[in-house]
Design an enzyme around this catalytic site. Sequence first.
Site, PDB file in Angstrom:
ATOM      1  N   LYS A  55      -5.227  -1.508  -1.591  1.00 61.45           N
ATOM      2  CA  LYS A  55      -5.690  -0.228  -2.143  1.00 61.45           C
ATOM      3  C   LYS A  55      -7.170  -0.303  -2.451  1.00 61.45           C
ATOM      4  O   LYS A  55      -7.940   0.598  -2.105  1.00 61.45           O
ATOM      5  CB  LYS A  55      -4.922   0.119  -3.432  1.00 61.45           C
ATOM      6  CG  LYS A  55      -3.528   0.655  -3.173  1.00 61.45           C
ATOM      7  CD  LYS A  55      -2.714   0.734  -4.455  1.00 61.45           C
ATOM      8  CE  LYS A  55      -1.252   0.945  -4.120  1.00 61.45           C
ATOM      9  NZ  LYS A  55      -0.330   0.719  -5.224  1.00 61.45           N
ATOM     10  N   GLN A  99       0.371   0.013 -11.167  1.00 63.92           N
ATOM     11  CA  GLN A  99       1.257  -0.553 -10.149  1.00 63.92           C
ATOM     12  C   GLN A  99       2.631  -0.853 -10.745  1.00 63.92           C
ATOM     13  O   GLN A  99       2.751  -1.453 -11.813  1.00 63.92           O
ATOM     14  CB  GLN A  99       0.616  -1.841  -9.593  1.00 63.92           C
ATOM     15  CG  GLN A  99       1.375  -2.488  -8.453  1.00 63.92           C
ATOM     16  CD  GLN A  99       1.372  -1.660  -7.172  1.00 63.92           C
ATOM     17  OE1 GLN A  99       0.466  -0.858  -6.934  1.00 63.92           O
ATOM     18  NE2 GLN A  99       2.386  -1.834  -6.352  1.00 63.92           N
ATOM     19  N   ASP A 122      -0.467   9.072  -8.306  1.00 64.04           N
ATOM     20  CA  ASP A 122       0.868   8.734  -7.815  1.00 64.04           C
ATOM     21  C   ASP A 122       1.783   9.964  -7.804  1.00 64.04           C
ATOM     22  O   ASP A 122       2.837   9.952  -7.183  1.00 64.04           O
ATOM     23  CB  ASP A 122       1.513   7.694  -8.752  1.00 64.04           C
ATOM     24  CG  ASP A 122       1.491   6.290  -8.189  1.00 64.04           C
ATOM     25  OD1 ASP A 122       1.529   6.142  -6.957  1.00 64.04           O
ATOM     26  OD2 ASP A 122       1.440   5.341  -8.998  1.00 64.04           O
TER      27      ASP A 122
END
Length: 295
Positions: A55, A99, A122
């Site tokens: 990422k 995460q 997200d």
Amino acid sequence: MSEATLIDGKAFAQSLRQRIGAAVATLKSDHGLTPGLAVVLVGEDPASQVYVRNKGKQTLEAGMNSWEHRMPATASEDEVLAQVRALNEDPAVHGILVQLPLPDQIDANKVIDTIDPDKDVDGFHVINSGRLATGQPSLVACTPVGCVLLAKDMLGDLSGVEAVVVGRSNIVGKPVAQLLLQENCTVTICHSRTKDLPEVCRRADLLIAAVGRPEMVKGDWVKPGACVIDVGINRIDAGDGKTRLVGDVDFASAAKVAGSITPVPGGVGPMTIACLLRNTVQAACAVNGISSPEM
Ligand code: GUN
């Protein structure tokens, strides 16, 4: 029977990242705005470390700012919440991703609920799922967006398409069904308790498999000519002491029947990070009152 067309998610993601890079360059030159993504990683999970590294790398390659906040596996929930709140307050940070999975002492829902919904790249915050379900502009979970971009690239306008989603997770099944509804599909969501799952799947012109069970969807569950999008990434024993990655679809049998199909790996997987970058650009534009560029 001829083999299905392969849907090349890797190539699509690469061209999407190029378009994102061009959009970022325009935002910098025309508005002095550099979109920025902060990732919080708690603990040492090896798979998470690989995801987070990728990422960060792809964020920088797109010309955006990238921050990585690493916290020890022993971090308390309060410490993680404090980190999230600090990122909420930082105007240079447009996207925040914590995460998952998180260590057991930390309630993931509490952490997600603490993220500013307008920085929730997200798309996991209840505010964003509510906005999506009610058709309001929202940040949408990355994998579902990736699925729909691939389906539209293959099928064109999805209006009236008979879509079946196998799986009802908050991360993929439910949001992808909402996105398909927005695209005017007729949507069926099925799951482990669905009666005669193969028969329901055979209705689909667009079949999306997101159950997390290796090779569950067989070729005779697929309508001839259907577009099959496989979200699964399962590591299985290859029999020779090695392992290999397979999807939720039994690729060999499904590819004989489908019109088009995503491979695993190289299908939906690469789309996820590209869509994360896209969400970060959209979040940066929204908070600055700039209309988001086409990407
Ligand atoms: N872990 C595996 N996939 C994801 C994802 O898409 N978002 C977050 N936050 N964690 C993950």
